[in-house]
Motif scaffolding. Structure first.
Motif, mmCIF file in Angstrom:
data_model
loop_
_atom_site.group_PDB
_atom_site.id
_atom_site.type_symbol
_atom_site.label_atom_id
_atom_site.label_comp_id
_atom_site.label_asym_id
_atom_site.label_seq_id
_atom_site.Cartn_x
_atom_site.Cartn_y
_atom_site.Cartn_z
ATOM 1 N N LEU A 199 0.850 -1.185 0.000
ATOM 2 C CA LEU A 199 0.000 0.000 0.000
ATOM 3 C C LEU A 199 0.887 1.236 0.000
ATOM 4 O O LEU A 199 2.023 1.197 0.484
ATOM 5 C CB LEU A 199 -0.895 -0.011 1.245
ATOM 6 N N GLY A 200 0.411 2.459 -0.460
ATOM 7 C CA GLY A 200 -0.860 2.632 -1.086
ATOM 8 C C GLY A 200 -0.771 2.470 -2.600
ATOM 9 O O GLY A 200 0.257 2.687 -3.249
ATOM 10 N N ARG A 201 -1.905 2.170 -3.119
ATOM 11 C CA ARG A 201 -2.036 2.004 -4.564
ATOM 12 C C ARG A 201 -1.768 3.341 -5.253
ATOM 13 O O ARG A 201 -2.254 4.381 -4.814
ATOM 14 C CB ARG A 201 -3.425 1.495 -4.886
ATOM 15 N N HIS A 202 -1.002 3.283 -6.340
ATOM 16 C CA HIS A 202 -0.578 4.532 -6.981
ATOM 17 C C HIS A 202 -0.310 4.288 -8.466
ATOM 18 O O HIS A 202 -0.239 3.135 -8.927
ATOM 19 C CB HIS A 202 0.684 5.071 -6.309
ATOM 20 N N LYS A 203 -0.157 5.370 -9.191
ATOM 21 C CA LYS A 203 0.058 5.295 -10.639
ATOM 22 C C LYS A 203 1.543 5.439 -10.965
ATOM 23 O O LYS A 203 2.267 6.199 -10.328
ATOM 24 C CB LYS A 203 -0.744 6.387 -11.349
#
Length: 386
Positions: A199-203
């Protein structure tokens, strides 16, 4: 939402599987520690038990009595905030507590936790227990790879288990999967368990690349050896070249040249190498040098995650070109559990996937393993990118 009964079954299955892994061992095998990276099997059995006692039973089970006042010192691993512990290099010096005492400790803690679960638990205990189960699954993998190192460095090279398969041949034709340039989302998304380092989800933005649908095989790496790969300084990082020279490395871990044929130690004992089987037990240094020799490279962990749906994975932990660092917005858990992942985010490379020693219901596409660049005792391999 996971039910208490489901969690109870998961806990019991996990505890039993650890002991199944140890079933082929003799008592003398339980205490051996050949190198600092390898912990004695007895220590794994105790440490995974201590984890449940320390983080759950001490604080959440009314009237709980410690099995032994000494075991926290013996079986704490690296949790500095909890207290003093045996130095890691000295784990193999512990002839006491005995193997029988450690199994008694396991039974004591397991029974206490089952009692707690049967009464009913809250959300906090559910989270701690889930982490504890997956912590033990991590140690099941470590336990197997440590057992292999212990037995594989015994001059008799004894068999651990004739039924244990170390991987299968990938029979599909070689293909290069094209991943197009663009923005991809990385990191765990969902409601099931994951570690905080997912985590955290990201681009991330990725350029065009092609990734192999197959792991590198023993046959391919033998060609690297025969071409003088371990003698060609230009293929290696400076640190890797120093490692090769200092350690006198000439082949992957467990490989032996006997009567002009390559053999390797396996859980079944010494075997001839299957050239078509996936390569294993190599360092990041070797993975990088091989990729250089092929005029290709390793994937970043983001490329691997973006592409993983297009190939099979899980036979080998796959080295990536990514440093083990926190994702955007990463926060450590409060208290001692905050030492679980964050404190190791320095001087390590990320591995992705899983291996033949990874326990069931444990890994996933976003799972981030991590090791120092020179270690080889895990089932580590590589997949090429161009």
């Amino acid at each position: 939402m996971i039910t208490t009964q489901t969690l109870l079954d998961f806990f019991k299955e996990t505890r039993a599987h650890t002991e199944t892994i140890c079933a082929p061992l003799q008592t003398e095998d339980y205490v051996v520690q050949p190198i600092v990276d390898v912990s004695p099997p007895k220590w794994h059995l105790g440490h995974t038990t201590w984890f449940f006692e320390e983080f759950i039973l001490k604080h959440h089970k009314s009237g709980y009595t410690l099995f032994s006042d000494d075991f926290a010192f013996v079986f704490n691993s690296y949790y500095e905030s909890i207290g003093k512990r045996v130095v890691r290099t000295d784990r193999g010096n512990l002839s006491r507590p005995t193997v029988a005492q450690v199994y008694a400790y396991r039974n004591y803690v397991t029974e206490a936790l089952v009692e707690l679960l049967e009464v009913g638990i809250n959300e906090e205990i559910t989270k701690l227990l889930t982490i504890g189960i997956h912590h033990e699954k991590q140690h099941q993998e470590l336990l197997l790879t440590d057992i292999k190192y212990i037995l594989g460095n015994n001059p008799l090279m004894p068999t651990y288990d004739n039924a244990f398969s170390e991987g299968t041949i990938e029979s599909q034709s070689q293909e290069w999967i094209t991943i197009t340039e663009g923005v991809y989302e990385i990191g765990y998304q969902g409601t099931d368990f994951c570690y905080d380092n997912e985590l955290g989800r990201h681009k991330v933005y990725l350029h065009d690349f092609q990734i192999s649908n197959k792991l590198v095989t023993n046959e391919e790496f033998i060609a690297f050896i025969e071409a003088g790969g371990y003698q060609e300084t230009l293929m290696w990082h400076a640190e890797g070249w120093d490692w090769v020279q200092t350690q006198k490395i000439t082949a992957p871990l467990y490989w032996h040249r006997i009567n002009n044929e390559w053999h390797h130690y396996t859980f079944k004992g010494l075997q001839k190498i299957d050239p078509k089987a996936p390569l294993s037990h190599i360092s990041y240094y070797e993975a990088f040098a091989f990729a250089q020799w092929k005029e290709m490279r390793l994937p970043t962990e983001f490329e691997w995650e973006a592409a993983q749906a297009h190939f099979n994975w899980g036979q080998r932990w796959e080295w990536t070109e990514s440093a083990y660092l926190p994702y955007p917005g990463y926060t450590k858990a409060p208290g001692a559990l905050g030492e679980y992942n964050g404190k190791f985010m320095v001087n390590q490379k990320v591995l992705r996937g899983g291996s033949v020693t990874t326990s069931n219901n444990h890994t996933r596409a976003t799972y981030r393993n991590f090791f120092q660049t020179g270690v080889r005792w895990q089932f580590t391999g590589l997949r090429l990118v161009k």
